[in-house]
Design an enzyme around this catalytic site. Structure first.
Site, mmCIF file in Angstrom:
data_model
loop_
_atom_site.group_PDB
_atom_site.id
_atom_site.type_symbol
_atom_site.label_atom_id
_atom_site.label_comp_id
_atom_site.label_asym_id
_atom_site.label_seq_id
_atom_site.Cartn_x
_atom_site.Cartn_y
_atom_site.Cartn_z
ATOM 1 N N HIS A 148 10.873 24.607 -0.715
ATOM 2 C CA HIS A 148 10.604 24.911 -2.107
ATOM 3 C C HIS A 148 10.582 26.443 -2.340
ATOM 4 O O HIS A 148 10.544 26.855 -3.668
ATOM 5 C CB HIS A 148 9.648 24.100 -2.710
ATOM 6 C CG HIS A 148 8.369 24.654 -2.784
ATOM 7 N ND1 HIS A 148 7.654 24.525 -1.462
ATOM 8 C CD2 HIS A 148 7.476 25.649 -3.323
ATOM 9 C CE1 HIS A 148 6.231 24.947 -1.507
ATOM 10 N NE2 HIS A 148 6.288 26.109 -2.447
HETATM 11 C C1 UD1 Z 1 5.065 26.931 -7.876
HETATM 12 C C2 UD1 Z 1 4.423 28.145 -7.197
HETATM 13 C C3 UD1 Z 1 4.437 28.227 -5.611
HETATM 14 C C4 UD1 Z 1 3.971 27.073 -5.188
HETATM 15 C C5 UD1 Z 1 4.709 25.833 -5.815
HETATM 16 C C6 UD1 Z 1 4.193 24.450 -5.204
HETATM 17 C C7 UD1 Z 1 4.433 30.316 -8.568
HETATM 18 C C8 UD1 Z 1 5.200 31.682 -8.972
HETATM 19 N N1 UD1 Z 1 5.164 29.497 -7.736
HETATM 20 O O1 UD1 Z 1 6.602 27.180 -7.350
HETATM 21 O O2 UD1 Z 1 3.636 29.260 -5.069
HETATM 22 O O3 UD1 Z 1 4.381 26.988 -3.611
HETATM 23 O O4 UD1 Z 1 4.568 25.982 -7.118
HETATM 24 O O5 UD1 Z 1 4.897 23.419 -5.234
HETATM 25 O O6 UD1 Z 1 3.557 29.867 -9.470
HETATM 26 N N2 UD1 Z 1 10.013 21.672 -12.167
HETATM 27 C C9 UD1 Z 1 10.323 20.563 -12.702
HETATM 28 N N3 UD1 Z 1 9.294 19.711 -12.859
HETATM 29 C C10 UD1 Z 1 7.967 20.051 -12.676
HETATM 30 C C11 UD1 Z 1 7.670 21.533 -12.240
HETATM 31 C C12 UD1 Z 1 8.725 22.283 -12.112
HETATM 32 O O7 UD1 Z 1 11.445 20.008 -12.949
HETATM 33 O O8 UD1 Z 1 7.138 19.438 -12.860
HETATM 34 C C13 UD1 Z 1 11.351 22.618 -12.059
HETATM 35 C C14 UD1 Z 1 11.665 23.848 -13.120
HETATM 36 O O9 UD1 Z 1 13.071 23.476 -13.041
HETATM 37 C C15 UD1 Z 1 10.985 24.926 -12.612
HETATM 38 C C16 UD1 Z 1 11.116 24.952 -11.337
HETATM 39 O O10 UD1 Z 1 11.301 23.584 -10.925
HETATM 40 O O11 UD1 Z 1 11.732 26.131 -13.032
HETATM 41 C C17 UD1 Z 1 10.104 25.808 -10.476
HETATM 42 O O12 UD1 Z 1 9.060 25.557 -10.796
HETATM 43 P P1 UD1 Z 1 7.562 26.577 -10.824
HETATM 44 O O13 UD1 Z 1 6.466 25.984 -11.259
HETATM 45 O O14 UD1 Z 1 8.320 27.855 -11.909
HETATM 46 O O15 UD1 Z 1 7.660 27.180 -9.441
HETATM 47 P P2 UD1 Z 1 7.577 26.291 -8.109
HETATM 48 O O16 UD1 Z 1 8.809 26.602 -7.309
HETATM 49 O O17 UD1 Z 1 7.214 24.807 -8.360
HETATM 50 N N1 UDP Z 2 2.830 17.291 -0.706
HETATM 51 C C1 UDP Z 2 2.823 15.987 -1.273
HETATM 52 N N2 UDP Z 2 4.100 15.368 -1.507
HETATM 53 C C2 UDP Z 2 5.194 15.884 -1.051
HETATM 54 C C3 UDP Z 2 5.195 17.342 -0.822
HETATM 55 C C4 UDP Z 2 3.949 17.869 -0.449
HETATM 56 O O1 UDP Z 2 1.748 15.404 -1.583
HETATM 57 O O2 UDP Z 2 6.335 15.313 -1.421
HETATM 58 C C5 UDP Z 2 1.739 18.150 -0.716
HETATM 59 C C6 UDP Z 2 1.153 18.568 0.771
HETATM 60 O O3 UDP Z 2 0.689 17.455 1.515
HETATM 61 C C7 UDP Z 2 0.347 19.890 0.649
HETATM 62 C C8 UDP Z 2 0.738 20.329 -0.596
HETATM 63 O O4 UDP Z 2 1.761 19.239 -1.200
HETATM 64 O O5 UDP Z 2 -0.901 19.220 0.424
HETATM 65 C C9 UDP Z 2 1.666 21.391 -0.619
HETATM 66 O O6 UDP Z 2 2.245 21.819 -1.928
HETATM 67 P P1 UDP Z 2 3.386 22.741 -1.808
HETATM 68 O O7 UDP Z 2 4.390 22.652 -0.628
HETATM 69 O O8 UDP Z 2 3.980 22.388 -3.187
HETATM 70 O O9 UDP Z 2 3.097 24.051 -2.195
HETATM 71 P P2 UDP Z 2 2.563 25.338 -1.336
HETATM 72 O O10 UDP Z 2 1.313 24.849 -0.315
HETATM 73 O O11 UDP Z 2 3.358 25.890 -0.646
HETATM 74 O O12 UDP Z 2 1.983 26.136 -2.139
#
Ligand code: UD1
Ligand code: UDP
Length: 353
Positions: free
Chosen positions: A202
């Site tokens: 991601h």
């Molecule tokens: C965010 C965090 C990242 C973390 C990740 C965990 C920041 C800058 N990034 O990244 O550090 O590792 O969360 O998963 O804070 N979207 C949906 N539904 C949702 C949420 C997001 O469709 O419920 C889509 C939207 O198109 C959005 C994109 O995902 O623009 C990215 O979401 P965003 O929260 O901005 O960043 P993440 O990549 O999720």
């Molecule tokens: N995770 C989850 N379901 C999924 C993918 C990840 O429950 O389909 C959990 C995973 O076990 C971990 C956390 O989400 O505890 C990690 O989150 P993510 O990878 O979104 O963010 P990051 O840790 O990179 O910030």
């Protein structure tokens, strides 16, 4: 004591779960969900599975550019903090919800406590690195998961308020392992323990860079292994935009994001984990599953130094080779605490005056 907890993204719900549970035994918690993640599988599923109480506030900020998202959060969090007048603001990790909570608290002179302090990738192209640095430099309490995090803070001149407490994600992983093991997700997906790989992707450098995304996807499709890939919404969008999800081999199983227990269940029985997630690298280490990390650097160097994690970036050849050959040797030596980080955090905060 009244503590305002700020969460918003998937990993933060997981990290806050054990701390909230302990905190609420003796203190008042005001739980603020920024709404950064909002899909059922990215948010509500975690509150349900980990029995996190409903948020007192859901700010509903949703998605946007960094400025839009963080700016909306800042405005709304400030409003909540002014109304609630908490004694401490508690933030987690390194997302935009973290930095917004940090800025709002610091400007209102509310003491700030950062869980998962002291992590660095030393790569400022990552939005998370900027969020971490700012959050740490504004915090009164810095709760570190590892000794190396304590050392990294010291290298930046931060020594006051630093506490090595252990990793709250280890708390959750230990506390829920038995329940997770009983999930029937392997049967539902037609998998055999030890005979599949688990993948998550991601990070913007892998999703928003079409060349990297394509390279990763080609290796997954061509490696000849069964790969389970719960797809993050950011990645789903990118795969759709590139037309990559339309025609995938049967062995590459794309699913919606899974709830925490289903995911842990899959992870524990996976032959290898392939990921660019921070949390997943650690969980692979906790459960002794070899991890191949799709990044050039990691905040969790302990796992690499110990031989259980290898960094391959988005390099096709290195990735394919690691899937075939990477095999950790020896037992795990590094500590992420003892599963009681949450108790330690609350105990330290309880002494707050
Ligand atoms: C965010 C965090 C990242 C973390 C990740 C965990 C920041 C800058 N990034 O990244 O550090 O590792 O969360 O998963 O804070 N979207 C949906 N539904 C949702 C949420 C997001 O469709 O419920 C889509 C939207 O198109 C959005 C994109 O995902 O623009 C990215 O979401 P965003 O929260 O901005 O960043 P993440 O990549 O999720
Ligand atoms: N995770 C989850 N379901 C999924 C993918 C990840 O429950 O389909 C959990 C995973 O076990 C971990 C956390 O989400 O505890 C990690 O989150 P993510 O990878 O979104 O963010 P990051 O840790 O990179 O910030």
């Amino acid at each position: 004591m009244k503590v305002a907890t700020i969460v918003g993204a998937r990993p933060q719900f997981i990290k806050a779960a054990p701390v909230s549970a302990v905190l609420r035994r003796h203190h008042r918690e005001v739980l603020v969900h920024t709404g950064q993640h909002y899909d059922e599988e990215m948010s509500a599923a975690f509150f349900r599975t980990l029995q996190i109480p409903d948020p007192d506030y859901n700010l509903g900020v949703g998605s946007g550019t960094h400025g839009e998202q963080t700016g909306r959060m800042l405005i709304e969090i400030e409003r909540v903090l002014r109304a609630e007048a908490p004694d401490v603001v508690l933030i987690y990790g390194d997302t935009n919800s973290t930095i917004a909570g940090a800025l709002a608290a610091a400007k209102l002179h509310v003491p700030l406590a950062h869980v998962e302090a002291g992590l660095r990738s030393h790569n400022r192209l990552m939005p998370e690195e900027i969020n971490r640095v700012v959050a740490d430099h504004l915090s009164t309490y810095l709760f570190c998961p590892t000794e190396s995090a304590v050392a990294l803070l010291a290298a930046e001149g931060i020594r006051a308020g630093v506490h090595m407490v252990g990793d709250v994600m280890y708390d959750v992983a230990l506390a829920t392992a038995q329940e997770a093991r009983q999930r029937d997700i392997l049967r539902r997906l037609g998998l055999t323990a030890g005979q599949y790989l688990l993948c998550t992707v991601h990070r913007p450098q892998n999703t928003d860079d079409a060349q990297n995304l394509r390279a990763i996807f080609e290796v997954l499709s061509e490696c000849g292994e069964t790969v389970v890939f719960p797809v993050h919404p950011r990645t789903r969008k990118a795969l759709d935009a590139e037309g990559l999800a339309a025609d995938v081999p049967e062995r590459l199983v794309l699913t919606e994001p899974l709830d925490y227990l289903d995911f842990q269940c899959l992870l524990m029985s996976a032959r290898k984990v392939l990921t660019d997630s921070g949390g997943v690298q650690k969980e692979a280490y906790f459960f002794g599953v070899p991890c191949i990390t799709l990044r050039d650097e990691t905040e969790w160097m302990e796992t690499v130094e110990d031989g259980w994690n290898v960094l391959v970036g988005a390099d096709k050849e290195e990735f394919a080779k690691a899937i075939k050959e990477f095999a950790p040797r020896g037992t795990k030596q590094k500590s992420f605490g003892d599963g009681h980080a949450a108790e330690r955090i609350v105990e330290i905060l309880s002494g707050h005056r």
